[in-house]
Design an enzyme around this catalytic site. Structure first.
Site, short mmCIF file in Angstrom:
data_model
loop_
_atom_site.label_atom_id
_atom_site.label_comp_id
_atom_site.label_asym_id
_atom_site.label_seq_id
_atom_site.Cartn_x
_atom_site.Cartn_y
_atom_site.Cartn_z
N GLU A 180 0.83 -1.20 0.00
CA GLU A 180 0.00 0.00 0.00
C GLU A 180 0.86 1.26 0.00
O GLU A 180 0.54 2.25 -0.66
CB GLU A 180 -0.93 0.01 1.22
CG GLU A 180 -2.07 -0.98 1.14
CD GLU A 180 -2.88 -1.03 2.42
OE1 GLU A 180 -4.11 -1.25 2.33
OE2 GLU A 180 -2.29 -0.85 3.51
N HIS B 252 4.89 16.40 -6.57
CA HIS B 252 5.69 15.24 -6.98
C HIS B 252 5.04 14.67 -8.24
O HIS B 252 3.90 14.21 -8.19
CB HIS B 252 5.73 14.18 -5.87
CG HIS B 252 6.51 12.97 -6.24
ND1 HIS B 252 6.13 11.70 -5.86
CD2 HIS B 252 7.65 12.81 -6.97
CE1 HIS B 252 7.00 10.82 -6.32
NE2 HIS B 252 7.93 11.46 -7.01
N PRO C 188 10.39 7.81 -17.33
CA PRO C 188 10.62 8.54 -18.59
C PRO C 188 9.72 8.09 -19.73
O PRO C 188 9.47 8.84 -20.67
CB PRO C 188 12.10 8.23 -18.91
CG PRO C 188 12.70 7.81 -17.61
CD PRO C 188 11.60 7.14 -16.84
N ASP D 121 9.57 17.75 -6.76
CA ASP D 121 10.23 16.74 -7.57
C ASP D 121 9.43 16.60 -8.86
O ASP D 121 8.37 15.98 -8.89
CB ASP D 121 10.28 15.41 -6.80
CG ASP D 121 10.89 14.28 -7.60
OD1 ASP D 121 11.36 14.52 -8.74
OD2 ASP D 121 10.90 13.14 -7.10
N ASN E 248 19.30 14.35 -8.31
CA ASN E 248 19.03 12.94 -8.05
C ASN E 248 20.27 12.15 -8.48
O ASN E 248 20.73 12.29 -9.62
CB ASN E 248 17.80 12.49 -8.82
CG ASN E 248 17.40 11.05 -8.54
OD1 ASN E 248 17.03 10.31 -9.44
ND2 ASN E 248 17.46 10.64 -7.28
N PHE F 286 21.41 6.89 -12.51
CA PHE F 286 20.86 8.17 -12.94
C PHE F 286 21.58 9.31 -12.22
O PHE F 286 21.88 9.20 -11.02
CB PHE F 286 19.35 8.23 -12.65
CG PHE F 286 18.68 9.46 -13.18
CD1 PHE F 286 18.29 9.56 -14.50
CD2 PHE F 286 18.45 10.55 -12.34
CE1 PHE F 286 17.69 10.71 -15.00
CE2 PHE F 286 17.83 11.69 -12.83
CZ PHE F 286 17.46 11.78 -14.17
#
Length: 297
Positions: free
Chosen positions: A6, A79, A84, A157, A215, A220
């Protein structure tokens, strides 16, 4: 208590403010999937059902008022989706967010200004060491003719790099209906008329350049977090600089012992730009006619 499965399906944002300086006037929770469902032009769009509605991303919009000056500010914290392969969804989400911020701002502008300070409160504030603050508290609170006069900050973000459609939309205020980030999907008026906003925003790091990354993982390394601000009402005093490159060269990714998240904190200090004062119309002197001049000569 939520189960682990959850928790993976629940998104969250938090905005903290200095309660001694600001009054929380209102707060709004924006669930992008719920807002999308309310748009008539989205209801017949298969791509909206198949790609947007399955995402649980949100934004929190906070309306604040300075307790001393009555100056208002709108803070949006969000957010967006991460993948991508769904950059169309990110563009739709940010467009929905900005539309909601513009609506909220227009309603906020209709709220009456707070009451001006009473003589007793002004006298009590004279003990404050800041002369500028005393002068500010003695001024009448600002009146906002429309929502675009209220300072706005949109941060969070965005899961989008600087050459993305999300970045282009926020910085330029417009996106063409056939933008490549829509990925040839159909999203009502967004993909027939394009999207636009009138907030006039820049990234807080626009002058210095975006950080090399916000990030940092093993796979990445790019900037995807931003602080956007309305340039007509705010100016940037300073921003937090990047991590020492010599330190980064020795790391494989975050989190680690020094950085508790795979995201870095970005920080900006703003100052309010003075509102343009509209000078009151001056009384026009009565005309002097030549005939009356000669009559009294």
């Amino acid at each position: 208590m939520m189960s682990e499965n959850e928790r993976r399906l629940v998104d969250g944002c938090a905005t903290f403010y200095k309660a001694s300086k600001y009054t929380l006037v209102e707060k709004h929770l924006i669930e992008f999937s719920a807002v999308a469902m309310q748009r008539p032009d989205f209801k017949k769009t298969d791509d909206m059902f198949n790609r947007v509605l399955g995402k649980d991303h949100i934004a929190v919009v906070t309306l604040l008022e300075n307790k001393e000056t009555g100056t208002r500010i709108i803070i949006a914290n969000t957010h967006l989706h991460w993948d991508p392969a769904y950059r169309d969804v990110k563009l739709v989400q940010v467009a929905l967010l900005i539309e909601e911020v513009e609506k909220i701002a227009q309603n906020f502008a209709k709220y009456p200004p707070r009451l001006p300070p009473t003589p007793s409160s002004a006298a009590s504030s004279s003990t404050s060491p800041s002369v500028s603050e005393n002068n500010a508290s003695s001024r009448p609170p600002p009146v906002y003719s429309d929502g675009y006069k209220i300072p706005v900050i949109v941060c969070g973000d965005f899961n989008s790099i600087p050459n993305s459609g999300v970045y282009e939309f926020l910085s330029n205020g417009t996106i063409a209906p056939d933008h490549e980030d829509f990925m040839s999907h159909t999203y009502g008026k967004y993909t027939t008329e394009g999207i636009r906003h009138r907030l006039g925003m820049k990234s807080a790091y626009a002058a210095t350049g975006e950080p090399p990354f916000t990030n940092f993982t093993t796979s990445f390394y790019d900037p995807i977090d931003y602080i956007w601000y309305s340039t007509s009402h705010l100016s940037v005093n300073s921003v937090l600089g990047p991590v020492d490159p010599a330190y980064i060269e020795k790391q494989v990714g975050f989190p680690n012992a020094h950085f508790p998240s795979d995201h870095l904190a970005i920080v900006s200090e703003f100052r309010l730009r003075p509102q343009r004062e509209v000078a009151p119309p001056t009384a026009r002197p009565p005309p002097v006619f030549p005939e009356s001049s000669r009559a009294h000569a």
